[in-house]
Design a protein around this motif. Structure first.
Motif, PDB file in Angstrom:
ATOM      1  N   THR A  59     -19.993 -46.500 -48.373  1.00  0.00           N
ATOM      2  CA  THR A  59     -21.134 -47.024 -47.612  1.00  0.00           C
ATOM      3  C   THR A  59     -22.242 -47.523 -48.535  1.00  0.00           C
ATOM      4  O   THR A  59     -22.923 -48.492 -48.227  1.00  0.00           O
ATOM      5  CB  THR A  59     -21.734 -45.950 -46.687  1.00  0.00           C
ATOM      6  N   HIS A  60     -22.479 -46.820 -49.651  1.00  0.00           N
ATOM      7  CA  HIS A  60     -23.503 -47.272 -50.594  1.00  0.00           C
ATOM      8  C   HIS A  60     -23.323 -46.575 -51.944  1.00  0.00           C
ATOM      9  O   HIS A  60     -22.454 -45.713 -52.099  1.00  0.00           O
ATOM     10  CB  HIS A  60     -24.918 -47.079 -50.036  1.00  0.00           C
ATOM     11  N   ALA A  61     -24.161 -46.959 -52.906  1.00  0.00           N
ATOM     12  CA  ALA A  61     -23.910 -46.573 -54.301  1.00  0.00           C
ATOM     13  C   ALA A  61     -24.484 -45.221 -54.707  1.00  0.00           C
ATOM     14  O   ALA A  61     -24.232 -44.765 -55.819  1.00  0.00           O
ATOM     15  CB  ALA A  61     -24.451 -47.660 -55.236  1.00  0.00           C
ATOM     16  N   LEU A  63     -24.831 -41.463 -55.630  1.00  0.00           N
ATOM     17  CA  LEU A  63     -23.719 -40.657 -56.142  1.00  0.00           C
ATOM     18  C   LEU A  63     -23.191 -39.634 -55.142  1.00  0.00           C
ATOM     19  O   LEU A  63     -22.032 -39.236 -55.218  1.00  0.00           O
ATOM     20  CB  LEU A  63     -24.165 -39.936 -57.422  1.00  0.00           C
ATOM     21  N   ASP A  64     -24.029 -39.213 -54.189  1.00  0.00           N
ATOM     22  CA  ASP A  64     -23.510 -38.255 -53.197  1.00  0.00           C
ATOM     23  C   ASP A  64     -22.525 -38.933 -52.235  1.00  0.00           C
ATOM     24  O   ASP A  64     -21.896 -38.271 -51.419  1.00  0.00           O
ATOM     25  CB  ASP A  64     -24.641 -37.516 -52.454  1.00  0.00           C
ATOM     26  N   HIS A  65     -22.361 -40.256 -52.385  1.00  0.00           N
ATOM     27  CA  HIS A  65     -21.373 -40.999 -51.580  1.00  0.00           C
ATOM     28  C   HIS A  65     -20.316 -41.690 -52.440  1.00  0.00           C
ATOM     29  O   HIS A  65     -19.252 -42.036 -51.952  1.00  0.00           O
ATOM     30  CB  HIS A  65     -22.093 -42.040 -50.706  1.00  0.00           C
ATOM     31  N   SER A  66     -20.650 -41.922 -53.710  1.00  0.00           N
ATOM     32  CA  SER A  66     -19.742 -42.715 -54.548  1.00  0.00           C
ATOM     33  C   SER A  66     -19.264 -41.976 -55.804  1.00  0.00           C
ATOM     34  O   SER A  66     -18.358 -42.440 -56.486  1.00  0.00           O
ATOM     35  CB  SER A  66     -20.455 -44.004 -54.997  1.00  0.00           C
ATOM     36  N   GLY A 166     -22.984 -43.454 -42.719  1.00  0.00           N
ATOM     37  CA  GLY A 166     -23.407 -43.234 -44.111  1.00  0.00           C
ATOM     38  C   GLY A 166     -24.852 -42.776 -44.043  1.00  0.00           C
ATOM     39  O   GLY A 166     -25.234 -42.081 -43.092  1.00  0.00           O
ATOM     40  N   ASP A 167     -25.692 -43.147 -44.993  1.00  0.00           N
ATOM     41  CA  ASP A 167     -27.122 -42.848 -44.902  1.00  0.00           C
ATOM     42  C   ASP A 167     -27.796 -43.973 -44.125  1.00  0.00           C
ATOM     43  O   ASP A 167     -27.492 -45.148 -44.329  1.00  0.00           O
ATOM     44  CB  ASP A 167     -27.731 -42.694 -46.297  1.00  0.00           C
ATOM     45  N   LEU A 168     -28.712 -43.587 -43.262  1.00  0.00           N
ATOM     46  CA  LEU A 168     -29.234 -44.520 -42.264  1.00  0.00           C
ATOM     47  C   LEU A 168     -30.751 -44.562 -42.266  1.00  0.00           C
ATOM     48  O   LEU A 168     -31.400 -43.518 -42.253  1.00  0.00           O
ATOM     49  CB  LEU A 168     -28.743 -44.010 -40.888  1.00  0.00           C
ATOM     50  N   ALA A 386     -35.828 -42.869 -47.149  1.00  0.00           N
ATOM     51  CA  ALA A 386     -34.931 -43.962 -46.775  1.00  0.00           C
ATOM     52  C   ALA A 386     -33.950 -43.475 -45.718  1.00  0.00           C
ATOM     53  O   ALA A 386     -32.867 -43.999 -45.571  1.00  0.00           O
ATOM     54  CB  ALA A 386     -34.197 -44.465 -48.006  1.00  0.00           C
ATOM     55  N   HIS A 387     -34.348 -42.391 -45.017  1.00  0.00           N
ATOM     56  CA  HIS A 387     -33.498 -41.825 -43.955  1.00  0.00           C
ATOM     57  C   HIS A 387     -34.275 -41.790 -42.641  1.00  0.00           C
ATOM     58  O   HIS A 387     -35.477 -41.495 -42.638  1.00  0.00           O
ATOM     59  CB  HIS A 387     -33.100 -40.388 -44.299  1.00  0.00           C
ATOM     60  N   ALA A 388     -33.576 -42.023 -41.554  1.00  0.00           N
ATOM     61  CA  ALA A 388     -34.210 -41.943 -40.239  1.00  0.00           C
ATOM     62  C   ALA A 388     -34.684 -40.517 -39.970  1.00  0.00           C
ATOM     63  O   ALA A 388     -34.013 -39.562 -40.358  1.00  0.00           O
ATOM     64  CB  ALA A 388     -33.208 -42.359 -39.167  1.00  0.00           C
ATOM     65  N   VAL A 411     -23.285 -34.923 -39.714  1.00  0.00           N
ATOM     66  CA  VAL A 411     -22.930 -34.605 -41.101  1.00  0.00           C
ATOM     67  C   VAL A 411     -24.172 -34.817 -41.974  1.00  0.00           C
ATOM     68  O   VAL A 411     -25.230 -35.196 -41.469  1.00  0.00           O
ATOM     69  CB  VAL A 411     -21.759 -35.490 -41.623  1.00  0.00           C
ATOM     70  N   HIS A 412     -24.044 -34.566 -43.310  1.00  0.00           N
ATOM     71  CA  HIS A 412     -25.080 -34.918 -44.284  1.00  0.00           C
ATOM     72  C   HIS A 412     -26.440 -34.385 -43.867  1.00  0.00           C
ATOM     73  O   HIS A 412     -27.394 -35.135 -43.683  1.00  0.00           O
ATOM     74  CB  HIS A 412     -25.116 -36.444 -44.436  1.00  0.00           C
ATOM     75  N   GLY A 413     -26.524 -33.043 -43.699  1.00  0.00           N
ATOM     76  CA  GLY A 413     -27.800 -32.435 -43.345  1.00  0.00           C
ATOM     77  C   GLY A 413     -27.719 -30.939 -43.563  1.00  0.00           C
ATOM     78  O   GLY A 413     -26.632 -30.384 -43.739  1.00  0.00           O
TER      79      GLY A 413
END
Ligand SMILES: [Zn+2]
Ligand SMILES: [Zn+2]
Length: 444
Positions: A59-61, A63-66, A166-168, A386-388, A411-413
């Protein structure tokens, strides 16, 4: 209808090492493959997938995703689906990460594995459908989080559809348009919930910026130094543009703004991918005919030692954003230990990181070299998120619920925040589930 299976390989009931496996009879797809920057040993990486992996989607660069992507690409002969900014920026962040993994820890992959990102790349673009594996449909949408960040819509050959955010970020920032709200109908939504707690209501960006600038001005006015630890991608560019804006409008005195770490390198991609930025910014770049960060106050750090001897006030924006490594540690040692200076944290701090400790009031910090320091500088936090936040997450979910959504998965929380968000959603009649790490569920 053939069942679709979803396995939560990381980033469940926690932030870090985001990874989800989605599969059916035709194959397995991995959505994100990140590392946990606050974790140790095997806990840094996601759980290994069960199926034969046919496609990896990032989803994006961040590191917690890539951060674990090269390991997946070296193990499985699969394609990588990601936007061009995500591939280019991941490449340099991954190199930096590999260098930061301390010597005594086993590296999760080699530097040569990082080149697989480019070799296996299949570029995706917002709104354009692709087929990651036979019969599956993929459509990326703007996630508004960082340059190139995408939400991923997937539809199985038998018609089960899933949207992974992803992150939103749903609101506009200085650099990006907020996430796309005009989305197709979807059966299942897997959504991040970093700021899903009841207390998580972001103040307006304008308020955040003004408070930040006022605090910075006060410290500079009394001769202090301001250290801004920031993520190389996203937060740094937002902070730089904010500082430039307030200097140009006369609200902030012009002092040198030093940029250290990966920030300069990542910022170059903002100029290269200017058409991915928000339209107002694109126009400004065209009209001014200069790069986004070309300003006389901004200087690259060439010799860190010289900076440590400087006696006049300045601002330094440097990595890493959670104080886990990188040049920020040198500044902490030198300037963070002195009264009158200011450390301004600007992003979410994962549990277990030095940034989180500092935010939680701890002032004695252990450094990677074994030494410890006492922080006497002031510590503040600016919500350049950068998160809702919770209201925006609920609004985003409610819109999809009105279009036939069957269930939401969080997820991711942090788990307590997820529970608070679930309570609010269920009050609205929205079916909400909080998957556990390693859990495998069936969607039909
Ligand atoms: Zn992110
Ligand atoms: Zn993330």
């Amino acid at each position: 209808m053939a069942d679709v299976k979803v396995s939560f390989l990381g980033g469940a009931r926690g932030v870090g090492r985001s990874s989800i496996e989605i599969s059916d009879d035709s194959g397995s797809i991995i959505l994100d493959s990140g590392v946990n920057l606050g974790g140790k040993g095997r806990e840094r990486c996601p759980i290994d997938p069960e199926g034969e992996i046919s496609a990896l989607i990032l989803t994006h660069a961040h590191l917690d995703h890539s951060g674990y992507a090269p390991a997946i690409l070296s193990k499985w002969d699969c394609d990588l689906f990601a936007t061009p900014p995500t591939v280019d920026i991941s490449e340099i962040l991954l190199r930096d990460y590999l260098n930061l993994v301390s010597e005594d820890e086993a590296k999760p992959y080699n530097a040569s594995d990082i080149t697989l990102l480019r070799r296996k790349e299949k570029s995706i673009r917002f709104g354009l459908a692709m087929e990651p594996i036979d019969g599956w449909k993929l459509i990326p949408f703007n996630a508004g989080h960082v340059l190139g960040s995408a939400m991923i819509y997937l539809k199985s050959p038998k018609g089960v559809s899933v949207l992974y955010t992803g992150d939103l970020n749903t609101t506009n920032t200085r650099t990006l348009r907020g996430a796309d709200m005009n989305l197709p109908e979807v059966d299942y939504l897997i959504i991040e919930s970093t700021y899903g707690g009841d207390e998580d209501i972001h103040p307006s960006r304008k308020k955040v910026e003004r408070k930040f600038v006022e605090d910075v001005e006060k410290v500079l006015g009394s001769g202090g130094v301001v250290i801004v630890p920031a993520f190389a991608l996203g937060r740094s560019q937002e902070v730089l543009l904010t500082l430039i804006h307030y200097i140009e409008s006369g609200f902030l005195q012009e002092v040198p703004i030093f940029v250290d770490g990966m920030i300069r390198e990542v910022s170059k991609f903002y100029s290269m991918y200017w058409s991915w930025l928000r339209p107002e910014l694109q126009r400004r770049i065209r009209e001014s005919k200069r790069g986004l960060f070309d300003h006389r106050a901004i200087e690259e750090v060439r010799n860190r030692d010289e900076l440590l001897e400087l006696s006049e006030p300045f601002i330094v924006i440097t990595t890493s954003g959670m104080l886990q490594g990188g040049p920020v540690l040198t500044y902490l040692k030198h300037y963070g230990t002195k009264r009158g200076n200011l450390i301004y944290l600007t992003g979410y701090q994962v549990r277990g990181t030095r940034g989180r400790l500092l935010l939680d009031g701890v002032r004695d910090l252990q450094l990677p070299d074994g030494s410890s320091i006492h922080i006497d500088a002031d510590v503040k936090f600016a919500d350049f998120s950068a998160h809702a936040d919770q209201p925006n997450l609920i609004n985003f979910i409610s819109k999809l619920w009105g279009k036939g959504l069957k269930e939401v998965m969080l997820v991711h929380g942090e788990y307590d925040k997820m529970i608070q968000l679930r309570r609010k959603l269920e009050k609205r009649g929205i079916r909400t589930y909080i998957p556990k790490l390693g859990e495998r569920i069936t969607l039909s």
